[in-house]
Every structure is written in structure tokens, then in C-alpha cells.
Design an enzyme around this catalytic site. Sequence first.
Site, PDB file in Angstrom:
ATOM      1  N   CYS A 158      35.511  64.134  93.989  1.00 47.73           N
ATOM      2  CA  CYS A 158      34.340  63.283  93.720  1.00 47.73           C
ATOM      3  C   CYS A 158      33.028  63.809  94.287  1.00 47.73           C
ATOM      4  CB  CYS A 158      34.609  61.871  94.216  1.00 47.73           C
ATOM      5  SG  CYS A 158      35.847  61.040  93.205  1.00 47.73           S
TER       6      CYS A 158
HETATM    7  P1  NAD Z   1      42.608  62.423  87.076  1.00 44.92           P
HETATM    8  O1  NAD Z   1      42.307  63.789  86.641  1.00 44.92           O
HETATM    9  O2  NAD Z   1      43.477  62.190  88.280  1.00 44.92           O
HETATM   10  O3  NAD Z   1      43.306  61.612  85.873  1.00 44.92           O
HETATM   11  C1  NAD Z   1      42.856  61.639  84.577  1.00 44.92           C
HETATM   12  C2  NAD Z   1      44.013  61.287  83.627  1.00 44.92           C
HETATM   13  O4  NAD Z   1      43.455  61.214  82.298  1.00 44.92           O
HETATM   14  C3  NAD Z   1      45.118  62.331  83.595  1.00 44.92           C
HETATM   15  O5  NAD Z   1      46.362  61.700  83.798  1.00 44.92           O
HETATM   16  C4  NAD Z   1      45.009  62.915  82.149  1.00 44.92           C
HETATM   17  O6  NAD Z   1      46.260  63.290  81.613  1.00 44.92           O
HETATM   18  C5  NAD Z   1      44.412  61.756  81.398  1.00 44.92           C
HETATM   19  N1  NAD Z   1      43.738  62.109  80.138  1.00 44.92           N
HETATM   20  C6  NAD Z   1      42.942  63.179  79.880  1.00 44.92           C
HETATM   21  N2  NAD Z   1      42.463  63.114  78.611  1.00 44.92           N
HETATM   22  C7  NAD Z   1      42.954  61.965  78.061  1.00 44.92           C
HETATM   23  C8  NAD Z   1      42.822  61.335  76.789  1.00 44.92           C
HETATM   24  N3  NAD Z   1      42.060  61.853  75.818  1.00 44.92           N
HETATM   25  N4  NAD Z   1      43.475  60.170  76.568  1.00 44.92           N
HETATM   26  C9  NAD Z   1      44.245  59.612  77.541  1.00 44.92           C
HETATM   27  N5  NAD Z   1      44.418  60.180  78.775  1.00 44.92           N
HETATM   28  C10 NAD Z   1      43.790  61.329  79.025  1.00 44.92           C
HETATM   29  O7  NAD Z   1      41.194  61.706  87.286  1.00 44.92           O
HETATM   30  P2  NAD Z   1      40.809  60.634  88.428  1.00 44.92           P
HETATM   31  O8  NAD Z   1      40.716  61.278  89.771  1.00 44.92           O
HETATM   32  O9  NAD Z   1      41.662  59.442  88.256  1.00 44.92           O
HETATM   33  O10 NAD Z   1      39.296  60.305  88.012  1.00 44.92           O
HETATM   34  C11 NAD Z   1      38.986  59.550  86.864  1.00 44.92           C
HETATM   35  C12 NAD Z   1      37.531  59.142  86.964  1.00 44.92           C
HETATM   36  O11 NAD Z   1      37.350  58.248  88.088  1.00 44.92           O
HETATM   37  C13 NAD Z   1      36.548  60.293  87.202  1.00 44.92           C
HETATM   38  O12 NAD Z   1      35.344  60.019  86.521  1.00 44.92           O
HETATM   39  C14 NAD Z   1      36.288  60.232  88.691  1.00 44.92           C
HETATM   40  O13 NAD Z   1      35.029  60.751  89.037  1.00 44.92           O
HETATM   41  C15 NAD Z   1      36.319  58.742  88.951  1.00 44.92           C
HETATM   42  N6  NAD Z   1      36.674  58.373  90.319  1.00 44.92           N
HETATM   43  C16 NAD Z   1      37.668  59.034  90.961  1.00 44.92           C
HETATM   44  C17 NAD Z   1      38.009  58.653  92.265  1.00 44.92           C
HETATM   45  C18 NAD Z   1      39.091  59.399  93.001  1.00 44.92           C
HETATM   46  O14 NAD Z   1      39.219  59.194  94.223  1.00 44.92           O
HETATM   47  N7  NAD Z   1      39.898  60.239  92.347  1.00 44.92           N
HETATM   48  C19 NAD Z   1      37.347  57.596  92.894  1.00 44.92           C
HETATM   49  C20 NAD Z   1      36.363  56.923  92.185  1.00 44.92           C
HETATM   50  C21 NAD Z   1      36.021  57.315  90.896  1.00 44.92           C
END
Ligand code: NAD
Length: 430
Positions: free
Chosen positions: A269
Site C-alpha cells: 500500500c
Molecule cells: P490482492 O492482490 O491481494 O487481491 C486481488 C485479488 O483480485 C486476487 O485474488 C486476484 O486473483 C483477483 N482478481 C484479479 N483480477 C480479477 C478480476 N478481473 N475479477 C475477479 N478477481 C480478480 O489485492 P489486495 O491487497 O486485497 O488489494 C485490493 C485493493 O485494496 C487495492 O486497491 C489495495 O490498494 C487496497 N487495499 C489494500 C490493503 C492491504 O492491506 N492489502 C489495505 C487497504 C486497501
Amino acid sequence: MELSIIGSGYVGTTIAACFAELGHDVVNVDIDEDVVASLNDGQAPIHEPGLAELVERYAGDRLRATTDYDEILDTDATFLALPTPSNDDGSIDLGTMKAAATSLGETLARKDDSHLVVTKSTVVPRTTVDVIGPRIEEASGKRVGDGFDIAMNPEFLREGTAVDDFLSPDKIVLGAQTDRAYETLAEIFAPLVERAGNPPVVKTGISEAEMIKYANNAFLASKISLANDLANICKEFGVDSAEVLESIGLDSRIGSAFLGAGLGWGGSCFPKDTAAIIAAARAQGYEPRLLQAAVDVNDGQPERMLDLLRERFDLDGKRVAVLGLAFKPGTDDIRKSRAILLIQALLDAGADVVGYDPVATENMRERFPDIDYADSAADALANADAALVATDWDEFAALDDEFDAMRERIVIDGRRIVTRREGLDYESLV
Ligand code: NAD
């Protein structure tokens, strides 16, 4: 309520399991079949304290997963919890969000009732209104406000404490532009508000909600960088930075959270979010100088750590243990971990690297398949010439005679976690 969540990573899985815990029926939609199978088997696809128990409890009941977007048709609202990575220039890459918005729109074309689409991912201001809404309109043939509504609900959970953070939030930010969207959001979050003892609920605009997330992360990242800048000055004067930072943290205007100095911030992040908002600001013609300085200070910390090692010996041919591979304790996430920068620099200098982490080894093995990995900190230290401590896992504080098995007992501590003892050539980065 019936909720769908597109994306089942760190955020999507956590919020799905927590929404199930709060009494909603939840379906996770993900393109990764392994993730879907794991969730349906009752196993959390990621390591996060408390998550495995929730997934096991609700899988097959209030929580299920699918690769089929059609399952969204039976739900009232969809959260987009998809990755928003960086392009090479640091700007936000909205490719996945755009593709998912189009798929969601094609699905919603077949839904009679109105639907709420909530951006959960971190996106730069105006993305939900200017990019996501129009794509859903185009693919569904419906209009925002007539057939579906859009909203933005930024997520503040931290990896390592994601479940607790989601279930005990400091605030809940609801960005919307119609009463109907606010009402649906309020209904979704009502059980959380009650359970969490009425945390502040911020009702705001969609773009404000998007910016609140960046402002939050920019502030915290800058706070750590300022702590590092101050700690680096302390080191020049032989002043104990921990005492200084602890003391200033007692000032209620400053606060002690995110005031620890060390190797700097990594993770999925802070690096990408600071880069994205800097790039977005520049695209508008504004140069965010303070935020860029925060990034620069952060980028400099791993190099300062390596310099402390280079002062002691030429790295070529030396065996160096890197203790801690995850970007922070409590998670197996290695994205933008400072350990990656250290390992790469050590390899470039001809060193022989052995890594150890209690849970992140397999993830790092994908990034660096050819270095050695140890099953314990003790094994990593055995016959190492030096150790670099990159993550403040509690177990590193308890290390003691394990250091005796090192060839040269050099320990450079990037997190001020190792307990100093006789016979160690110990130096803290800050
Ligand atoms: P991640 O990479 O862990 O997970 C993303 C998921 O989306 C994966 O399982 C992937 O297979 C899936 N995916 C990709 N393309 C897809 C599609 N077309 N249809 C369906 N599924 C699909 O990501 P994350 O860490 O969970 O982050 C997600 C969002 O949340 C980002 O914008 C991030 O900045 C934000 N965020 C993350 C955190 C954190 O601590 N990780 C905290 C707050 C906000």
C-alpha cells in the site's frame, strides 16, 4: 444482506469473512480458481490472524466463492476489492478495475433490480465517477442513478491485523452521491457500527472518499519518513533516536503510532499509494514536494543499512543472513518488502544470501528461487558472516546464543528488535 465481492485477496477475503461474521450472505468472485477452491474448502487463501477461523466457520454457509460473475445477480451490492498496482512511472494501473467494471456491467445488464457498486480498492480521485461508472454504464446499458448506483468505501485495514482492524475501525467512510446509495451502505454497515461501539461514520462524496484513503496513507508514510529523518540525524550525533521518538510521541499533538524509525515502509500500500497520488498530482500540474521527500527518505534507508555492512567488510563471497522477509510482522506478504532490496543488493555485490521468515519464505522463494532459505533463525545464523534484521518479528527479540554459531558475529538491526549482548558486533540502523 446479499453481498458480492469481486477480488478475493488480502482485502476481499478479509471483508467477505467479516461481513459473513456480521450476518450478511457473501459471495467472493475471483478469477483465480485456486483461491475460489480454497475458500469453498473452508481455507483462507492468505495468512491473516483470525481469518482462518472465520473462513472455516462460514464457508459453505454464509460465505462462498465462485469464478462466475452471474452469481452477482442474486446480490444487492458488489464491492470491488481488486488490485490497483503501479505503472512503471508510479501512476495507478486501472487495467484490472476497468476489466472488472466491464464484466460487472455485462452481468448487471441482466439484473432487473437496482444494484449498488462500491469501490473498495484504493483509487485516485475521480476514478469511480469518471472510469468505473461509465464502463458499467456502457456494458450494462443502464445509467448511474437509474439501474445502478456507485459508491466508494475506502479500506483502512492493515495486513497482520486485518480482521481486528475491519471489525474495530477508527472510522467508516461512506462516499456516495445519492440517498439510495447512502441508505444501502448504511444498511450494510449497520451491524458493524453496532458491534464496534458506534465508530464515527463519515458521509462524504465519492471523490472525497477516494482522496481520504490517499491522505490517510500519505500522512502515515510521511510520519514514518520524518521519524527516519530525525533518527538519521540522531545517529550522526550519537543520540538515542528511540528515546527521542518515544518522548515526542507523548505529545498528544504528535502521538506515538507510526513513529518508529528503521528500515522504512514497504508493503502493497504505502509505496504504490504514495507513488500513485504523486503521479496523479503531477498530472494535474501540482508538484507534491513533501510527499516526494517522504519517498526519498524511505528509499534511502536500505542503502544506509548496507553501508553499515560495507564498512565492516567487502560483501563479495560473504554469507549474509536476512532475518525477516515479510514487509512487516504478522503477514506473509512480501510485496515491496525492504528485504527484497537488501537481498538484491547483496546478490549484486556477490554475497551468498540465506533468508528466514516464520511465514513468508514461500512467497520470497518465488521472487528469489536461488538463494538459501532456513527453517529457523538459528539455522540462518549458523555459519553466516553477518545478519541483517529486516522485519520486527517478536521471535528475533528472543535470539541469544543462536548468534554464537555465526562465523563473524555482525548484526545490523534494521528494526531495533535484537537484544544486545556481549560478543556481538551489533549496530542498529537508527
Ligand atoms: P490482492 O492482490 O491481494 O487481491 C486481488 C485479488 O483480485 C486476487 O485474488 C486476484 O486473483 C483477483 N482478481 C484479479 N483480477 C480479477 C478480476 N478481473 N475479477 C475477479 N478477481 C480478480 O489485492 P489486495 O491487497 O486485497 O488489494 C485490493 C485493493 O485494496 C487495492 O486497491 C489495495 O490498494 C487496497 N487495499 C489494500 C490493503 C492491504 O492491506 N492489502 C489495505 C487497504 C486497501
